[in-house]
Design an enzyme around this catalytic site. Structure first.
Site, mmCIF file in Angstrom:
data_model
loop_
_atom_site.group_PDB
_atom_site.id
_atom_site.type_symbol
_atom_site.label_atom_id
_atom_site.label_comp_id
_atom_site.label_asym_id
_atom_site.label_seq_id
_atom_site.Cartn_x
_atom_site.Cartn_y
_atom_site.Cartn_z
ATOM 1 N N GLU A 53 0.982 -1.237 0.402
ATOM 2 C CA GLU A 53 -0.364 -0.002 0.020
ATOM 3 C C GLU A 53 0.719 0.677 -0.112
ATOM 4 O O GLU A 53 1.911 1.583 0.063
ATOM 5 C CB GLU A 53 -0.819 0.072 1.050
ATOM 6 C CG GLU A 53 -1.548 -1.600 1.354
ATOM 7 C CD GLU A 53 -3.344 -1.523 2.374
ATOM 8 O OE1 GLU A 53 -2.696 -0.317 3.142
ATOM 9 O OE2 GLU A 53 -3.992 -1.911 1.915
ATOM 10 N N ALA A 55 1.312 5.702 1.023
ATOM 11 C CA ALA A 55 -0.249 6.558 1.972
ATOM 12 C C ALA A 55 -0.783 8.110 0.464
ATOM 13 O O ALA A 55 -2.078 8.104 0.994
ATOM 14 C CB ALA A 55 0.392 7.901 2.253
ATOM 15 N N CYS A 62 -2.030 -4.801 -5.397
ATOM 16 C CA CYS A 62 -2.763 -5.634 -5.303
ATOM 17 C C CYS A 62 -1.255 -7.035 -4.860
ATOM 18 O O CYS A 62 -0.565 -7.069 -5.454
ATOM 19 C CB CYS A 62 -3.716 -6.466 -5.802
ATOM 20 S SG CYS A 62 -5.181 -5.874 -5.422
ATOM 21 N N GLU A 64 -1.669 -10.707 -6.108
ATOM 22 C CA GLU A 64 -1.374 -10.915 -6.781
ATOM 23 C C GLU A 64 -0.795 -10.415 -8.082
ATOM 24 O O GLU A 64 0.250 -10.636 -9.252
ATOM 25 C CB GLU A 64 -3.325 -10.752 -7.536
ATOM 26 C CG GLU A 64 -4.309 -11.737 -7.279
ATOM 27 C CD GLU A 64 -4.971 -11.282 -5.969
ATOM 28 O OE1 GLU A 64 -4.079 -9.935 -5.122
ATOM 29 O OE2 GLU A 64 -5.768 -11.439 -5.530
HETATM 30 N N1 THU Z 1 -5.956 -6.922 -2.027
HETATM 31 C C1 THU Z 1 -5.730 -7.585 -2.193
HETATM 32 O O1 THU Z 1 -3.590 -7.427 -2.813
HETATM 33 N N2 THU Z 1 -5.547 -9.031 -3.482
HETATM 34 C C2 THU Z 1 -7.292 -8.851 -3.146
HETATM 35 O O2 THU Z 1 -7.887 -10.104 -4.059
HETATM 36 C C3 THU Z 1 -7.891 -8.227 -3.043
HETATM 37 C C4 THU Z 1 -7.151 -6.222 -2.030
HETATM 38 C C5 THU Z 1 -5.711 -5.408 -0.916
HETATM 39 C C6 THU Z 1 -4.866 -4.551 -1.768
HETATM 40 C C7 THU Z 1 -5.599 -3.736 -0.650
HETATM 41 O O3 THU Z 1 -3.918 -2.978 -0.222
HETATM 42 C C8 THU Z 1 -5.865 -4.335 0.308
HETATM 43 O O4 THU Z 1 -6.352 -5.870 -0.309
HETATM 44 C C9 THU Z 1 -7.005 -3.792 0.822
HETATM 45 O O5 THU Z 1 -8.192 -4.077 -0.254
#
Ligand code: THU
Length: 146
Positions: A53, A55, A62, A64
């Site tokens: 993530e 700021a 994500c 994946e």
């Molecule tokens: N997130 C993922 O990394 N993969 C997913 O399939 C769903 C969401 C992450 C994005 C963000 O950092 C956190 O989960 C909340 O949405």
């Protein structure tokens, strides 16, 4: 070279275990939702990724996509065979974590949707498996642009 397929239960367990092994690396100070993914490519290699993530929220990525981009950066000719995903609040895995829509679209770029297996896991023995075609029906892909 590029003909590795997901055949055995061992492959599935191995992929899930690699995702589980890495979940502590997730960087999620804002959502506190930790996700880890492991991808199996058609050359038999496995790559991992976690969510990272930022700021400035939209700059985050994500798990994946991190794993897939890592794999493609090593070998852009390899195809995506399978993705294992684990995730949960504060890294505690209580549910099957489904891939977001953007990640589904990125998966779509690197293989036949009917042949890409998406494994949503709680553990190496408790998981749900779907094809990308089921998760992203009637999709838009690279062949539309050739
Ligand atoms: N997130 C993922 O990394 N993969 C997913 O399939 C769903 C969401 C992450 C994005 C963000 O950092 C956190 O989960 C909340 O949405």
């Amino acid at each position: 070279m590029y003909n590795y397929t997901l055949t055995t239960d061992f492959d599935r367990k191995n992929l899930i275990q690699k995702a589980l092994d890495n979940i502590s690396h997730a960087y999620a100070p804002y959502s506190h939702f930790h996700v880890s993914a492991a991808v199996l490519m058609s050359d038999g290699k496995v790559y991992t990724g976690v969510n990272v993530e930022n700021a400035s929220y939209p700059a985050g990525i994500c798990a994946e996509r991190n794993a897939i981009f890592h794999a493609i950066a090593q070998d852009k000719a390899a195809k995506l065979v399978a993705v294992a995903i684990v995730g949960g609040a504060d890294g505690k895995i209580q549910d099957y974590c489904a891939p977001c829509g953007v990640c589904r679209q990125v998966m779509r770029e690197f293989g036949n949707p009917q042949e890409i297996t998406v494994i949503m896991a709680k553990s190496t023995t408790d998981y749900q498996e779907m094809t990308l075609g089921e998760l992203l029906p009637m999709s838009f892909g690279p062949e539309f642009l050739t």
